[in-house]
Motif scaffolding. Structure first.
Motif, PDB file in Angstrom:
ATOM      1  N   ASN A  69       0.858  -1.147   0.011  1.00 55.04           N
ATOM      2  CA  ASN A  69      -0.030  -0.086  -0.047  1.00 55.04           C
ATOM      3  C   ASN A  69       0.709   1.340  -0.176  1.00 55.04           C
ATOM      4  O   ASN A  69       0.569   2.162  -0.799  1.00 55.04           O
ATOM      5  CB  ASN A  69      -0.963   0.147   1.194  1.00 55.04           C
ATOM      6  N   GLU A  70       2.022   1.360   0.771  1.00 52.46           N
ATOM      7  CA  GLU A  70       2.597   2.399   1.170  1.00 52.46           C
ATOM      8  C   GLU A  70       3.685   2.763  -0.465  1.00 52.46           C
ATOM      9  O   GLU A  70       3.800   3.765  -0.813  1.00 52.46           O
ATOM     10  CB  GLU A  70       3.783   2.396   1.980  1.00 52.46           C
ATOM     11  N   LEU A  71       4.032   1.467  -1.025  1.00 49.19           N
ATOM     12  CA  LEU A  71       4.343   1.659  -2.376  1.00 49.19           C
ATOM     13  C   LEU A  71       3.693   2.118  -3.501  1.00 49.19           C
ATOM     14  O   LEU A  71       4.076   3.217  -4.176  1.00 49.19           O
ATOM     15  CB  LEU A  71       4.906   0.210  -2.866  1.00 49.19           C
ATOM     16  N   VAL A  72       2.302   1.856  -3.175  1.00 46.58           N
ATOM     17  CA  VAL A  72       1.215   2.672  -4.163  1.00 46.58           C
ATOM     18  C   VAL A  72       1.303   4.054  -4.008  1.00 46.58           C
ATOM     19  O   VAL A  72       1.385   4.802  -4.734  1.00 46.58           O
ATOM     20  CB  VAL A  72       0.003   1.733  -4.205  1.00 46.58           C
ATOM     21  N   LYS A  73       1.113   4.168  -2.657  1.00 44.22           N
ATOM     22  CA  LYS A  73       0.882   5.802  -2.268  1.00 44.22           C
ATOM     23  C   LYS A  73       2.228   6.531  -2.665  1.00 44.22           C
ATOM     24  O   LYS A  73       2.320   7.725  -3.258  1.00 44.22           O
ATOM     25  CB  LYS A  73       0.953   5.787  -0.849  1.00 44.22           C
ATOM     26  N   ALA A  74       3.487   5.836  -2.417  1.00 44.02           N
ATOM     27  CA  ALA A  74       4.849   6.601  -2.969  1.00 44.02           C
ATOM     28  C   ALA A  74       4.707   6.706  -4.159  1.00 44.02           C
ATOM     29  O   ALA A  74       5.228   8.018  -4.715  1.00 44.02           O
ATOM     30  CB  ALA A  74       5.868   5.893  -2.428  1.00 44.02           C
ATOM     31  N   GLY A  75       4.356   5.880  -4.905  1.00 45.46           N
ATOM     32  CA  GLY A  75       4.174   6.000  -6.658  1.00 45.46           C
ATOM     33  C   GLY A  75       3.238   7.208  -7.034  1.00 45.46           C
ATOM     34  O   GLY A  75       3.600   8.044  -7.702  1.00 45.46           O
ATOM     35  N   ARG A  76       2.145   7.179  -6.317  1.00 45.35           N
ATOM     36  CA  ARG A  76       1.347   8.538  -6.550  1.00 45.35           C
ATOM     37  C   ARG A  76       1.980   9.744  -6.264  1.00 45.35           C
ATOM     38  O   ARG A  76       1.958  10.560  -6.809  1.00 45.35           O
ATOM     39  CB  ARG A  76      -0.128   8.338  -5.810  1.00 45.35           C
ATOM     40  N   ILE A  77       2.659   9.846  -5.014  1.00 43.28           N
ATOM     41  CA  ILE A  77       3.342  11.022  -4.625  1.00 43.28           C
ATOM     42  C   ILE A  77       4.269  11.472  -5.707  1.00 43.28           C
ATOM     43  O   ILE A  77       4.506  12.823  -6.128  1.00 43.28           O
ATOM     44  CB  ILE A  77       4.059  10.860  -3.122  1.00 43.28           C
ATOM     45  N   ASP A  78       5.003  10.403  -6.232  1.00 46.35           N
ATOM     46  CA  ASP A  78       6.198  10.485  -6.935  1.00 46.35           C
ATOM     47  C   ASP A  78       5.564  11.331  -8.379  1.00 46.35           C
ATOM     48  O   ASP A  78       6.188  12.441  -8.856  1.00 46.35           O
ATOM     49  CB  ASP A  78       6.746   9.344  -7.597  1.00 46.35           C
ATOM     50  N   VAL A  79       4.596  10.873  -8.835  1.00 42.93           N
ATOM     51  CA  VAL A  79       3.657  11.240 -10.006  1.00 42.93           C
ATOM     52  C   VAL A  79       3.373  12.812  -9.686  1.00 42.93           C
ATOM     53  O   VAL A  79       3.612  13.580 -10.582  1.00 42.93           O
ATOM     54  CB  VAL A  79       2.466  10.455 -10.399  1.00 42.93           C
ATOM     55  N   THR A  80       2.770  12.913  -8.566  1.00 47.18           N
ATOM     56  CA  THR A  80       2.353  14.183  -8.413  1.00 47.18           C
ATOM     57  C   THR A  80       3.583  15.485  -8.218  1.00 47.18           C
ATOM     58  O   THR A  80       3.509  16.463  -8.925  1.00 47.18           O
ATOM     59  CB  THR A  80       1.787  14.189  -6.844  1.00 47.18           C
ATOM     60  N   GLN A  81       4.739  14.922  -7.541  1.00 47.46           N
ATOM     61  CA  GLN A  81       5.955  15.775  -7.575  1.00 47.46           C
ATOM     62  C   GLN A  81       6.378  16.094  -8.955  1.00 47.46           C
ATOM     63  O   GLN A  81       6.465  17.098  -9.228  1.00 47.46           O
ATOM     64  CB  GLN A  81       6.950  15.117  -6.964  1.00 47.46           C
ATOM     65  N   GLU A  82       6.544  15.054  -9.791  1.00 45.39           N
ATOM     66  CA  GLU A  82       6.900  15.358 -11.233  1.00 45.39           C
ATOM     67  C   GLU A  82       6.083  16.179 -11.898  1.00 45.39           C
ATOM     68  O   GLU A  82       6.411  17.156 -12.575  1.00 45.39           O
ATOM     69  CB  GLU A  82       7.119  13.910 -11.966  1.00 45.39           C
ATOM     70  N   ARG A  83       4.451  16.076 -11.572  1.00 46.27           N
ATOM     71  CA  ARG A  83       3.569  16.956 -12.484  1.00 46.27           C
ATOM     72  C   ARG A  83       3.936  18.346 -11.798  1.00 46.27           C
ATOM     73  O   ARG A  83       3.878  19.507 -12.584  1.00 46.27           O
ATOM     74  CB  ARG A  83       2.408  16.769 -11.838  1.00 46.27           C
ATOM     75  N   LEU A  84       4.097  18.586 -10.501  1.00 48.98           N
ATOM     76  CA  LEU A  84       4.428  19.947  -9.856  1.00 48.98           C
ATOM     77  C   LEU A  84       5.658  20.428 -10.342  1.00 48.98           C
ATOM     78  O   LEU A  84       5.638  21.480 -10.653  1.00 48.98           O
ATOM     79  CB  LEU A  84       4.190  19.811  -8.235  1.00 48.98           C
ATOM     80  N   VAL A  85       6.618  19.918 -10.508  1.00 51.11           N
ATOM     81  CA  VAL A  85       7.998  20.329 -11.077  1.00 51.11           C
ATOM     82  C   VAL A  85       7.732  20.802 -12.378  1.00 51.11           C
ATOM     83  O   VAL A  85       8.248  21.936 -12.666  1.00 51.11           O
ATOM     84  CB  VAL A  85       9.123  19.269 -11.091  1.00 51.11           C
ATOM     85  N   GLU A  86       7.018  19.840 -13.329  1.00 51.07           N
ATOM     86  CA  GLU A  86       6.898  20.441 -14.661  1.00 51.07           C
ATOM     87  C   GLU A  86       6.118  21.618 -14.777  1.00 51.07           C
ATOM     88  O   GLU A  86       6.267  22.469 -15.675  1.00 51.07           O
ATOM     89  CB  GLU A  86       6.144  19.302 -15.497  1.00 51.07           C
TER      90      GLU A  86
END
Lengths: 92, 307
Positions: free
Chosen positions: B79-96
């Motif tokens: 579950n944490e891995l899935v959450k972390a994956g989502r956070i990574d995507v969010t961070q990437e989107r925010l950086v872009e």
């Protein structure tokens, strides 16, 4: 051998209920019911209801066991080979 | 005829069993205490076995318990891995999104010079690095040195034509104004040497381990995280210790920025701090119900107007 299997399965059902392994308990109940009938599960259900104090309000497990007995008694001859049931191989 | 009679007897037996069972259930409903006592006595061996399985330190029960707890742990980690994956995507989107917005505002990304570290604290005094780029490559004294995209490591203190020296922020007596995200306070930071810096925070400010420390005078200026808090109630202030997340010995390449990345005026520093506080309130992926919020807003505005 048959009696030993019945005792083992019966014990496994009780233990599964006490350990809260409900899926495993359900599976054991299903196998036991088909193999040996569900009548012996009724006293067990009454005992478990009594142990957990369900008779103070509503003994769900006992009521369900009676319904389950009727259902299995109706279903068993249809699922299993009727000849074997008649010959007593699948009888309780 | 025979079949009919067997069928009838089976039906009769079924009725009898159901009747007896219902009778017992009704009896149990009238005498719940008695049936509970009987059940407790009869099921005592099962209860003991169950307790043994749950609590004993013998091989079998502990094996079963460990297996179950490991299975649960695996589920939690997944579950944490899935959450972390989502956070990574969010961070990437925010950086872009940040890069796009900056380009819309005409803020060009600062030029940086990649440099390899050719000498480090084993050969040099601690908190000093030597890099293989110098004034010939456009390195200026005072330019900030970064690890990765935004972690400030130190400042260039000396340049030669083909090499430079970088003084780390953790150098003793290096002082800077820092901003701690979380308690949102501006404090003084000082280097202690040995790869450790500390911030001095007044008592009562809820600083905790993991708070990000920014250097607002450097753009973009994350320095690190608070890794230890020393708080003695008798002292007027508490200390937060910061160590770099990547050890100096593990560094191979750094990026050297331009001198213009260091803000000079106090107004600009304050502006950056306000911007950081404002960004902290922004929650990604939250949609607000426009009807209710606007009606509340209208109500609030009407209330203000009446006053």
């Amino acid at each position: 051998m048959k009696i030993l299997t019945a005792i083992l399965l019966y014990s496994a059902i009780i233990l599964a209920v006490f350990q809260n392994w409900l899926w495993l308990g359900g599976l054991f109940v299903f196998i036991f019911s088909l193999r040996f009938g569900a009548v012996t599960l009724i006293p067990l259900a009454i005992l478990i209801d009594g142990y957990f104090g369900n008779f103070h309000h509503w003994p769900y497990l006992s009521i369900f066991s009676i319904i389950w007995y009727i259902f299995i008694d109706y279903l068993r001859p249809k699922i299993l080979n009727p000849n074997l049931v008649k010959n007593g191989v699948w009888q309780n | 005829m025979k079949v009919q009679s067997r069928h009838n007897s089976s039906k009769k037996r079924r009725y009898q069993i159901v009747l007896i069972a219902v009778l017992f259930v009704v009896m149990g409903l009238f005498l719940p205490k008695i049936i509970s006592s009987v059940a407790s006595v009869l099921l005592y061996p099962v209860h003991s076995t169950s307790a043994w399985l749950n609590e004993s330190s013998s091989l079998v029960p502990s094996f079963v318990r460990e297996r179950i707890s490991l299975a649960n742990q695996i589920k939690d980690l997944e579950n944490e891995l899935v959450k972390a994956g989502r956070i990574d995507v969010t961070q990437e989107r925010l950086v872009e999104e940040n890069i796009q917005l900056r380009s819309l505002l005409g803020i060009n990304t600062e030029e940086r010079t990649a440099a390899a570290i050719i000498a480090r604290p084993d050969e040099l005094p601690y908190d000093l690095l030597q890099i293989d780029r110098g004034s010939n490559h456009g390195i200026e004294v005072g330019a900030p040195v970064f690890i990765g995209r935004d972690i400030v490591l130190g400042l260039v203190v000396h340049t030669a034509p083909n090499y430079s020296f970088v003084e780390l922020i953790t150098t003793p007596e290096f002082r800077a104004t820092a901003f701690i995200s979380g308690p949102d306070v501006v404090v003084n930071m000082e280097g202690l040497g040995g790869g450790v810096a500390r911030v001095l925070v007044p008592q009562g400010v809820p600083m905790s381990v993991g708070n990000l420390v920014y250097l607002p005078s450097v753009e973009p200026g994350v320095f690190g995280r608070i890794s230890y808090v020393e708080n003695r109630p008798t002292q007027p202030q508490q200390y937060g210790y910061i160590t770099p997340e990547i050890p100096i010995s593990g560094l191979h390449r750094v990026a050297v920025g331009k001198l213009s990345q260091i803000s000079q005026s106090a107004e600009i520093i304050d502006e950056r701090i306000i911007e950081l506080i404002r960004n902290k309130l922004q929650v990604p992926d939250v949609s607000v119900g426009t009807t209710s919020s606007s009606s509340r807003l209208d109500g609030a505005q009407a209330g203000v107007a009446e006053e």
